[in-house]
Write a protein that holds these residues in place. Sequence first.
Motif, PDB file in Angstrom:
ATOM      1  N   ALA A 128     -19.533  18.317 -57.192  1.00 19.70           N
ATOM      2  CA  ALA A 128     -18.830  17.192 -57.809  1.00 19.70           C
ATOM      3  C   ALA A 128     -18.382  16.201 -56.748  1.00 19.70           C
ATOM      4  N   ALA A 129     -18.273  14.944 -57.143  1.00 18.62           N
ATOM      5  CA  ALA A 129     -17.751  13.917 -56.244  1.00 18.62           C
ATOM      6  C   ALA A 129     -16.385  14.346 -55.733  1.00 18.62           C
ATOM      7  N   GLY A 130     -16.151  14.119 -54.442  1.00 19.48           N
ATOM      8  CA  GLY A 130     -14.896  14.513 -53.833  1.00 19.48           C
ATOM      9  C   GLY A 130     -14.951  15.852 -53.144  1.00 19.48           C
ATOM     10  N   THR A 131     -16.037  16.604 -53.351  1.00 16.24           N
ATOM     11  CA  THR A 131     -16.155  17.903 -52.684  1.00 16.24           C
ATOM     12  C   THR A 131     -16.209  17.718 -51.176  1.00 16.24           C
ATOM     13  N   GLN A 132     -15.411  18.490 -50.461  1.00 17.17           N
ATOM     14  CA  GLN A 132     -15.468  18.436 -49.003  1.00 17.17           C
ATOM     15  C   GLN A 132     -16.697  19.203 -48.535  1.00 17.17           C
ATOM     16  N   SER A 159       9.794  13.799 -36.680  1.00 14.90           N
ATOM     17  CA  SER A 159       9.860  13.100 -37.981  1.00 14.90           C
ATOM     18  C   SER A 159       8.520  12.465 -38.325  1.00 14.90           C
ATOM     19  N   CYS A 160       7.860  11.911 -37.316  1.00 14.26           N
ATOM     20  CA  CYS A 160       6.528  11.307 -37.536  1.00 14.26           C
ATOM     21  C   CYS A 160       5.545  12.338 -38.054  1.00 14.26           C
ATOM     22  N   LEU A 161       5.462  13.472 -37.345  1.00 14.97           N
ATOM     23  CA  LEU A 161       4.490  14.489 -37.736  1.00 14.97           C
ATOM     24  C   LEU A 161       4.815  15.057 -39.105  1.00 14.97           C
ATOM     25  N   VAL A 162       6.081  15.343 -39.351  1.00 15.06           N
ATOM     26  CA  VAL A 162       6.469  15.888 -40.649  1.00 15.06           C
ATOM     27  C   VAL A 162       6.154  14.889 -41.759  1.00 15.06           C
ATOM     28  N   SER A 163       6.412  13.599 -41.529  1.00 10.40           N
ATOM     29  CA  SER A 163       6.090  12.577 -42.530  1.00 10.40           C
ATOM     30  C   SER A 163       4.596  12.567 -42.826  1.00 10.40           C
ATOM     31  N   PHE A 164       3.796  12.637 -41.783  1.00 12.91           N
ATOM     32  CA  PHE A 164       2.343  12.667 -41.979  1.00 12.91           C
ATOM     33  C   PHE A 164       1.923  13.895 -42.769  1.00 12.91           C
ATOM     34  N   GLU A 165       2.418  15.065 -42.370  1.00 12.89           N
ATOM     35  CA  GLU A 165       2.002  16.312 -43.001  1.00 12.89           C
ATOM     36  C   GLU A 165       2.516  16.453 -44.428  1.00 12.89           C
ATOM     37  N   MET A 166       3.680  15.920 -44.706  1.00 13.18           N
ATOM     38  CA  MET A 166       4.276  16.074 -46.035  1.00 13.18           C
ATOM     39  C   MET A 166       3.810  15.028 -47.024  1.00 13.18           C
ATOM     40  N   PHE A 167       3.424  13.848 -46.531  1.00 15.18           N
ATOM     41  CA  PHE A 167       3.109  12.751 -47.444  1.00 15.18           C
ATOM     42  C   PHE A 167       1.682  12.235 -47.311  1.00 15.18           C
ATOM     43  N   LEU A 168       1.297  11.778 -46.132  1.00 16.17           N
ATOM     44  CA  LEU A 168      -0.001  11.125 -46.001  1.00 16.17           C
ATOM     45  C   LEU A 168      -1.157  12.122 -46.068  1.00 16.17           C
ATOM     46  N   ARG A 169      -1.076  13.211 -45.336  1.00 17.68           N
ATOM     47  CA  ARG A 169      -2.201  14.151 -45.324  1.00 17.68           C
ATOM     48  C   ARG A 169      -2.479  14.742 -46.710  1.00 17.68           C
ATOM     49  N   PRO A 170      -1.452  15.218 -47.443  1.00  9.94           N
ATOM     50  CA  PRO A 170      -1.734  15.721 -48.788  1.00  9.94           C
ATOM     51  C   PRO A 170      -2.272  14.650 -49.729  1.00  9.94           C
ATOM     52  N   ALA A 171      -1.788  13.408 -49.579  1.00 13.91           N
ATOM     53  CA  ALA A 171      -2.280  12.328 -50.436  1.00 13.91           C
ATOM     54  C   ALA A 171      -3.750  12.039 -50.157  1.00 13.91           C
ATOM     55  N   LEU A 172      -4.138  12.059 -48.885  1.00 12.14           N
ATOM     56  CA  LEU A 172      -5.546  11.873 -48.536  1.00 12.14           C
ATOM     57  C   LEU A 172      -6.408  12.966 -49.151  1.00 12.14           C
ATOM     58  N   SER A 173      -5.941  14.200 -49.088  1.00 15.33           N
ATOM     59  CA  SER A 173      -6.688  15.315 -49.677  1.00 15.33           C
ATOM     60  C   SER A 173      -6.892  15.102 -51.164  1.00 15.33           C
ATOM     61  N   GLN A 174      -5.846  14.635 -51.833  1.00 10.33           N
ATOM     62  CA  GLN A 174      -5.918  14.463 -53.280  1.00 10.33           C
ATOM     63  C   GLN A 174      -6.770  13.267 -53.671  1.00 10.33           C
ATOM     64  N   VAL A 175      -6.673  12.179 -52.921  1.00 14.75           N
ATOM     65  CA  VAL A 175      -7.355  10.938 -53.303  1.00 14.75           C
ATOM     66  C   VAL A 175      -8.794  10.901 -52.802  1.00 14.75           C
ATOM     67  N   LEU A 176      -9.014  11.300 -51.553  1.00 10.73           N
ATOM     68  CA  LEU A 176     -10.337  11.193 -50.941  1.00 10.73           C
ATOM     69  C   LEU A 176     -11.115  12.490 -50.959  1.00 10.73           C
ATOM     70  N   GLY A 177     -10.443  13.614 -51.176  1.00 11.49           N
ATOM     71  CA  GLY A 177     -11.131  14.897 -51.132  1.00 11.49           C
ATOM     72  C   GLY A 177     -11.178  15.506 -49.740  1.00 11.49           C
ATOM     73  N   ALA A 220     -23.828  14.779 -39.866  1.00 11.44           N
ATOM     74  CA  ALA A 220     -22.790  13.759 -39.699  1.00 11.44           C
ATOM     75  C   ALA A 220     -21.803  13.780 -40.861  1.00 11.44           C
ATOM     76  N   ALA A 221     -22.159  14.488 -41.938  1.00 12.41           N
ATOM     77  CA  ALA A 221     -21.293  14.564 -43.117  1.00 12.41           C
ATOM     78  C   ALA A 221     -20.334  15.741 -43.062  1.00 12.41           C
ATOM     79  N   LEU A 222     -20.380  16.544 -42.014  1.00  9.06           N
ATOM     80  CA  LEU A 222     -19.511  17.707 -41.910  1.00  9.06           C
ATOM     81  C   LEU A 222     -18.044  17.286 -41.990  1.00  9.06           C
ATOM     82  N   GLY A 223     -17.318  17.875 -42.935  1.00 12.46           N
ATOM     83  CA  GLY A 223     -15.907  17.563 -43.111  1.00 12.46           C
ATOM     84  C   GLY A 223     -15.636  16.333 -43.953  1.00 12.46           C
ATOM     85  N   ARG A 224     -16.697  15.608 -44.340  1.00 11.34           N
ATOM     86  CA  ARG A 224     -16.520  14.408 -45.164  1.00 11.34           C
ATOM     87  C   ARG A 224     -16.513  14.793 -46.646  1.00 11.34           C
ATOM     88  N   ALA A 225     -16.176  13.843 -47.500  1.00  8.42           N
ATOM     89  CA  ALA A 225     -16.118  14.080 -48.939  1.00  8.42           C
ATOM     90  C   ALA A 225     -17.310  13.438 -49.628  1.00  8.42           C
TER      91      ALA A 225
END
Length: 413
Positions: free
Chosen positions: A168-172, A319-337, A44-49
């Motif tokens: 380490a914490a944050g490892t995917q 515009s929606c998809l580009v906004s998600f891919e350029m801003f939210l998705r990278p931020a999630l990767s950086q903050v949540l792993g 159940a942890a597959l893909g989680r951080a």
Amino acid sequence: MPRSVADHRAAVVELLTARLVDRTRPAGKAAVQDHGSETVPLLAALGRALAVDLHAPRSLPPFDNSQMDGFAVRTSDLSDGGAVLKVAAPIPAGAAPEAMLPGFAVPIMTGAMIPEGADAVVPIEKAVPDTFPAPGADNAEVRLPATAPGTFIRNVGSDITEGQLALAAGTQLGPAQLGLLAAFGLATVDVRRPFRVLLVTTGDEVVEPGQSLTAGKIFDSNGTLLEASMRQAGLEVVRTGISDDHPESLLAVLRGHAGQVDLIVTTGGVSKGAYEVVRQALAAEDVDFVPVAMQPGGPQGIGRFQGVPFLGFPGNPVSCLVSFEMFLRPALSQVLGTPAPRPVQHARLAAALTSPDGKHQVRRGRLSDGVLHMEGGAGSHLVHALARSNALVQIPANVTELPEGAEVEVWVL
């Protein structure tokens, strides 16, 4: 002056980082209800951080074992030219062997525990005869060559030693990481809880797919497009249907869910038109509506609604998809792993293109064998072209023309 893409992404990272801290900060004597992590079974942890640093609960391998099918030996029993040794009872994998006697060679299988006294393994191919004696054979002997100590032995802890930082914490957590946890004997793991997102599509002109269209109406593709993107990125998504262009309606939706989510994302109503419902509804909130030097997706909203992080994306689908891919998705990767960052490649343009001066343009294209074919134009409404694309083309703000064959950076979708 428009904000750069990098600056806006940094602002989104800061917004989400503050939320992650809020989730884990103690509140008085007790912790807040959501501690930011949960314990789940490995699969159940597959893909989680990973939520916390994980130290090895035991060494791997947990004991000295054989790297080959062969004979465990004392190297002192083998002279420079080798020697003939008596054959002892075999050691299968999973058995706890007895100590080894001098003058004997012990048949041992790959992965089996090295017996006390042995300090090397001779592969069966180097033995004469090069087959193991039949089970129960008495007085069997084997000629073995001289061998250096440590040959074909996997030493205890040669992979990782007990107490060493394993992940380490944050490892995917992918298959390899989950396999490591299973090798430690762990059945569960602590992972970061995914952010819970309220996704609200706005606009009098949009209706849910499956309903009837009347004059001037269009089907809502943003909700499906963004929810699918968010779920693919590991977010939990809450949908409330389409909010109309009345600010009071939108505020009622946001107030009804703000206390139950970690992030609010709206689509539409963030530009400078006369009926920008998101701007109107959030005029008194801690939200800024800023132009970003990007095409498509220039108008962006960012801030907090009743303390909950808020992002307002434009209303056109691309515009929606580009906004998600350029801003939210990278931020999630950086903050949540998680999710993993998009793979970045470089490709050659199949045809020349132009780009507006001063804006980071994100075009859509199809990448094949290192060559990029553009799909559609720069328009933010071209959903069909988006569906044919497998890459986002990154054209920096200071680039206005690129010839055929020019190298460009692409993010693989």
